[in-house]
Design an enzyme around this catalytic site. Structure first.
Site, short mmCIF file in Angstrom:
data_model
loop_
_atom_site.label_atom_id
_atom_site.label_comp_id
_atom_site.label_asym_id
_atom_site.label_seq_id
_atom_site.Cartn_x
_atom_site.Cartn_y
_atom_site.Cartn_z
N SER A 63 0.83 -1.21 0.00
CA SER A 63 0.00 0.00 0.00
C SER A 63 0.87 1.26 0.00
O SER A 63 2.02 1.26 0.45
CB SER A 63 -0.91 0.03 1.22
OG SER A 63 -1.77 -1.08 1.22
N1 SAM Z 1 -0.87 -4.77 4.00
C1 SAM Z 1 -0.16 -5.03 2.77
C2 SAM Z 1 1.23 -4.46 2.78
O1 SAM Z 1 1.56 -3.70 3.69
O2 SAM Z 1 2.00 -4.80 1.88
C3 SAM Z 1 -0.96 -4.56 1.57
C4 SAM Z 1 -1.34 -5.72 0.78
S1 SAM Z 1 -2.43 -5.62 -0.57
C5 SAM Z 1 -2.98 -3.97 -0.72
C6 SAM Z 1 -3.84 -6.52 0.08
C7 SAM Z 1 -3.58 -7.99 0.36
O3 SAM Z 1 -4.81 -8.57 0.80
C8 SAM Z 1 -3.14 -8.80 -0.86
O4 SAM Z 1 -1.90 -9.38 -0.60
C9 SAM Z 1 -4.24 -9.86 -1.01
O5 SAM Z 1 -3.77 -11.11 -1.46
C10 SAM Z 1 -4.80 -9.92 0.39
N2 SAM Z 1 -6.16 -10.46 0.53
C11 SAM Z 1 -7.24 -10.27 -0.27
N3 SAM Z 1 -8.30 -10.93 0.22
C12 SAM Z 1 -7.88 -11.56 1.36
C13 SAM Z 1 -8.52 -12.40 2.33
N4 SAM Z 1 -9.81 -12.75 2.26
N5 SAM Z 1 -7.77 -12.86 3.35
C14 SAM Z 1 -6.47 -12.54 3.48
N6 SAM Z 1 -5.82 -11.76 2.60
C15 SAM Z 1 -6.51 -11.27 1.55
#
Ligand code: SAM
Length: 215
Positions: A63
């Site tokens: 992000s």
């Molecule tokens: N917090 C992260 C960082 O600091 O790098 C940002 C990651 S990205 C914007 C959002 C993440 O949410 C992705 O890696 C995606 O695979 C994950 N995601 C989406 N749906 C999810 C779910 N139901 N459970 C866990 N992770 C999920």
């Protein structure tokens, strides 16, 4: 490259976040302590301290620092709080929460990303519990939490996450369609009531799961 090489870029990033309205000194200090370049693939590492989201593989992103800061500020974290993060991705947001003194639990649906994030966090000496699962269901084994942060955008607010908040705790989650989401800051009040504040205009990758979008 030594961490000191990036110190000036990190200080400049904190100035950018202040200008954009981040005022919680605890959050700014936490961001200033986390080496974002450690969470980014080598071909993009020169952009680590730009205020932008960057690809981390599998169509996902680390992000934008402003987004991490406003979400952390909205959670109103303080040392010792037990926080659940949904969407570990690179591990950067989890590291910022840890640097703010929180006890952090983080869930990622992609095993490859979760494994890489766990390796990075361990290398940095950050003790964070990570698991690969559908985070829309929360992590009942460690509930209730002092705060829950969801770093992917869903169509609705997952009920299991609301249920895993302590009274007085906050859930920060982007909700909307596939183009734009608003950040919902939900506080669990006494008697199972909830209050909601909304911060408009964000764009996240989709939250995929039982209480999110279908894959
Ligand atoms: N917090 C992260 C960082 O600091 O790098 C940002 C990651 S990205 C914007 C959002 C993440 O949410 C992705 O890696 C995606 O695979 C994950 N995601 C989406 N749906 C999810 C779910 N139901 N459970 C866990 N992770 C999920």
């Amino acid at each position: 490259m030594a961490d000191s090489f990036y110190q000036k870029s990190r200080t400049d990033l904190i100035s950018v976040l202040r200008k954009k309205g981040i005022s919680d000194e605890q959050v700014l200090t936490a961001v200033s302590r986390v080496p974002r370049h450690e969470f980014i693939q080598s071909s993009l590492v020169h952009r680590a301290y730009e205020d932008v989201a960057l690809p981390i593989g599998l169509g996902q992103t680390i992000s934008q620092p402003y987004t991490v800061a406003i979400m952390t500020q909205s959670l109103r974290v303080s040392p010792g709080m037990k926080i659940l993060e949904i969407g570990t991705g690179s591990g950067y947001q989890a590291a910022v929460l840890k640097a703010a003194g929180c006890q952090v639990f983080s869930i990622e649906r992609h095993l490859e990303l979760m494994t890489k994030a766990r390796t990075t966090l361990e290398r940095l000496g950050m003790d964070i519990a990570c698991r690969c699962a559908d985070g829309t269901l929360g992590w009942s084994q460690f509930a209730p939490f002092d705060g829950i942060i969801v770093t992917a955008g869903g169509p609705l607010i997952p009920d299991p996450l609301k249920k895993q908040l302590k009274t007085g705790a906050r859930l920060v989650i982007p909700v909307g369609d596939d183009k734009v989401q608003n950040l919902h800051v939900i506080t669990r009040l006494a008697d199972d009531r909830f209050s909601t504040e909304v911060i408009e205009g964000f764009k996240f990758v989709p939250l995929i799961g039982k209480e999110g979008w279908s894959a």
